[in-house]
Design an enzyme around this catalytic site. Structure first.
Site, PDB file in Angstrom:
ATOM      1  N   HIS A   1     -24.746  24.232   4.470  1.00 29.22           N
ATOM      2  CA  HIS A   1     -24.356  24.367   2.708  1.00 29.22           C
ATOM      3  C   HIS A   1     -23.920  25.326   2.619  1.00 29.22           C
ATOM      4  O   HIS A   1     -23.448  26.463   3.412  1.00 29.22           O
ATOM      5  CB  HIS A   1     -26.502  24.722   2.950  1.00 29.22           C
TER       6      HIS A   1
ATOM      7  N   GLY B   1      -8.084  -5.773 -17.705  1.00 33.05           N
ATOM      8  CA  GLY B   1      -8.730  -5.877 -16.313  1.00 33.05           C
ATOM      9  C   GLY B   1      -9.295  -4.440 -16.180  1.00 33.05           C
ATOM     10  O   GLY B   1      -8.986  -3.832 -16.170  1.00 33.05           O
TER      11      GLY B   1
ATOM     12  N   THR C   1       0.788 -10.783   5.669  1.00 32.32           N
ATOM     13  CA  THR C   1       1.981 -10.372   4.418  1.00 32.32           C
ATOM     14  C   THR C   1       1.478  -9.645   2.908  1.00 32.32           C
ATOM     15  O   THR C   1       1.572 -10.113   1.999  1.00 32.32           O
ATOM     16  CB  THR C   1       2.755 -11.890   4.558  1.00 32.32           C
TER      17      THR C   1
ATOM     18  N   GLY D   1      -6.377  -8.696 -11.028  1.00 37.83           N
ATOM     19  CA  GLY D   1      -6.946  -8.890  -9.623  1.00 37.83           C
ATOM     20  C   GLY D   1      -5.099  -9.050  -8.820  1.00 37.83           C
ATOM     21  O   GLY D   1      -3.396  -8.675  -9.555  1.00 37.83           O
TER      22      GLY D   1
ATOM     23  N   GLY E   1      10.485 -13.516   6.947  1.00 35.88           N
ATOM     24  CA  GLY E   1      10.363 -14.300   8.016  1.00 35.88           C
ATOM     25  C   GLY E   1       9.349 -15.639   7.273  1.00 35.88           C
ATOM     26  O   GLY E   1       8.714 -16.120   6.150  1.00 35.88           O
TER      27      GLY E   1
ATOM     28  N   CYS F   1       0.789  -2.024   0.166  1.00 36.74           N
ATOM     29  CA  CYS F   1       0.343  -0.051  -0.314  1.00 36.74           C
ATOM     30  C   CYS F   1       0.894   1.189  -0.387  1.00 36.74           C
ATOM     31  O   CYS F   1       0.530   2.129  -0.548  1.00 36.74           O
ATOM     32  CB  CYS F   1      -0.898   0.096   1.460  1.00 36.74           C
TER      33      CYS F   1
END
Length: 465
Positions: free
Chosen positions: A444, A180, A143, A272, A114, A41
């Site tokens: 507003h 995609g 992970t 994906g 790890g 990320c």
């Protein structure tokens, strides 16, 4: 030293879990395979893409939108190096911030790959091959995920790129083919389309944004087409051939038919993501898996006592904020508290312009479940603030239970939709009704008034349409 908790992975789920556990008095360590914290990320995903989305949006506004506001700046020129520096500076600030927070909370960091040797035992293999073994009472696997490959297509991150390569192109491609029509493809396609690329999106399904509300997806597709996107839906990519001049993409109808070829300077594979568990030793440790994901119970526990998992490696949407909430929840559970995640109220956002934001159920999901519901909609064309900003594309849709009036889903297309959706998420978290939303005073003029009006429209009492 024996730790109370070791978290493998320091993406949004992992580092939040570690910090919350430290706040609750645990001795915590984290293991990170990258040289910087933050996971996909912060390093090569959400954060750098949003930096480029904003920068490219400003470029497009300068070239197309400002004159109508009386701001004449002339034709803008693109400084790609400066734009990429903005992205890199943004990433550095965020990953360094995570490192600071881990140190502030006295969390030990181990950099390397790890692996779980057994319940309570972890090995960390550094880049130089040195191996460190750690002991801990509890382990949390966080992970994340990796790019899902397209069978038969080799990603070289130059001509055929994943989202990672699409963030570091050194020039604007004349023609870009995106495989995609999900969130990642449409966001990165927006970046390069604004900067001058001719963008064609090839999607196997007959629609864009699979899983989102159909009406939202249809209108959003029309808006993207107005911006210059070309969509080839119900098509599959059967072959990609590269040469010094770019790539030739062979596509054919998903239902069968004649193949044809598209030419591209860059091909972005964005079909994906898949859970990343490589090298963790989960089989050896006895951790149960299902379709590539770690199996967990309602308390995030795996099949092995003392080992837990969160985020993209477990069930549910692959979203950073979902992982964060799970990280908080599992840390609190390990401390004897009652952490939980409400999976019915996890917002999703597409950070294009306009943005798309959604939370809760779609109309299709409610119909399939046999739930009777009412719909309230309000167009952004009728919102005063949207008019003042020349941002009238989109609408707000509120779905409420026909009997109880409880809000079951909210779907928004519009400027700042990702911020507007928070109001809906908060209302739904507390079981609020469309009347609750409609009777709440909204400032507003604001874009948020469109949310109120959509709530009013559930009972056919919207004021401004």
């Amino acid at each position: 030293m024996t730790y109370d908790l070791i978290v493998i992975g320091t993406g949004p789920g992992g580092y939040v879990c570690a910090i919350r556990a430290a706040q609750l008095g645990m001795k915590v360590a984290v293991v990170e395979k990258r040289k910087t914290h933050g996971g996909t990320c912060l390093n090569i995903g959400c954060i750098p893409s949003k930096a480029l989305l904003y920068a490219s949006e400003m470029f497009e506004q300068a070239g197309h939108d400002l004159p109508a506001l009386g701001v004449v700046v002339g034709k803008p020129t693109l400084d790609m190096a400066a734009m990429m520096k903005h992205k890199d500076d943004t990433v550095a600030a965020n990953v360094n911030g995570v490192g600071f927070l881990l140190k502030k909370n006295k969390i030990d960091s181990f950099f390397g790959a790890g692996a779980i040797l057994a319940a309570g035992k972890i090995s960390v293999t550094a880049d130089d091959g040195a191996v460190t073994e750690l002991e801990t009472r509890k382990i949390v696997i966080a992970t994340g995920s990796d790019v899902a490959p397209l069978p038969g297509v080799a990603i070289d991150e130059k001509t055929i790129v994943s989202s990672t390569g699409a963030l570091v192109l050194d020039k604007v491609p004349a023609k870009m083919v995106i495989v995609g029509a999900g969130v990642i493809g449409l966001e990165l396609g927006s970046v390069w389309r604004r900067l001058g690329a001719e963008v064609t999106v090839v999607e196997f399904l007959d629609r864009i944004l699979p899983g989102m509300d159909n009406e939202v997806a249809r209108q959003f597709q029309r808006l993207l087409e107005k911006q210059g996107f070309a969509f080839l839906l119900s098509h599959k990519v059967s072959k990609v051939e590269t040469s010094g001049a770019g790539a030739k993409v062979t596509i054919e109808p998903a239902a069968g038919g004649d193949a044809r070829t598209l030419e591209a300077d860059v091909v972005l594979v964005a079909i994906g993501r898949r859970p990343y568990t490589e090298g963790l030793g989960l089989d050896k440790a006895g951790v149960a898996m299902e379709r590539g994901r770690v199996v967990i119970d309602d308390h995030f526990a795996t099949s092995v006592p003392g080992i837990y998992a969160i985020g993209d490696v477990v069930r549910g949407p692959m979203l950073a904020h979902k992982a964060e909430d799970e990280g908080m929840a599992v840390a609190e559970i390990l401390a004897g508290q009652h952490g939980h995640v409400n999976y019915d109220v996890i917002p999703g956002v597409v950070y294009t312009e306009p943005e798309v934001a959604t939370v809760g159920k779609t109309e299709e999901e409610l119909s399939a479940a046999g739930v009777t519901y009412k719909v309230g909609k309000f167009p952004m064309t009728a919102n005063g603030r949207a008019r003042s900003m020349r941002s009238t594309d989109g609408f707000v849709k509120v779905l409420a239970d026909a009997v109880t009036d409880r809000v079951l889903g909210v779907h928004i297309i519009g400027r700042g939709a990702g911020e507007l959706i928070a109001e809906a998420a908060l209302l739904m978290e507390f079981g609020g009704s469309s009347e609750d939303m409609a009777r709440t005073c909204h400032a507003h003029p604001t874009m948020s008034e469109a949310v109120k009006e959509a709530a009013l429209a559930v009972e056919k009492r919207a004021i401004h349409i």
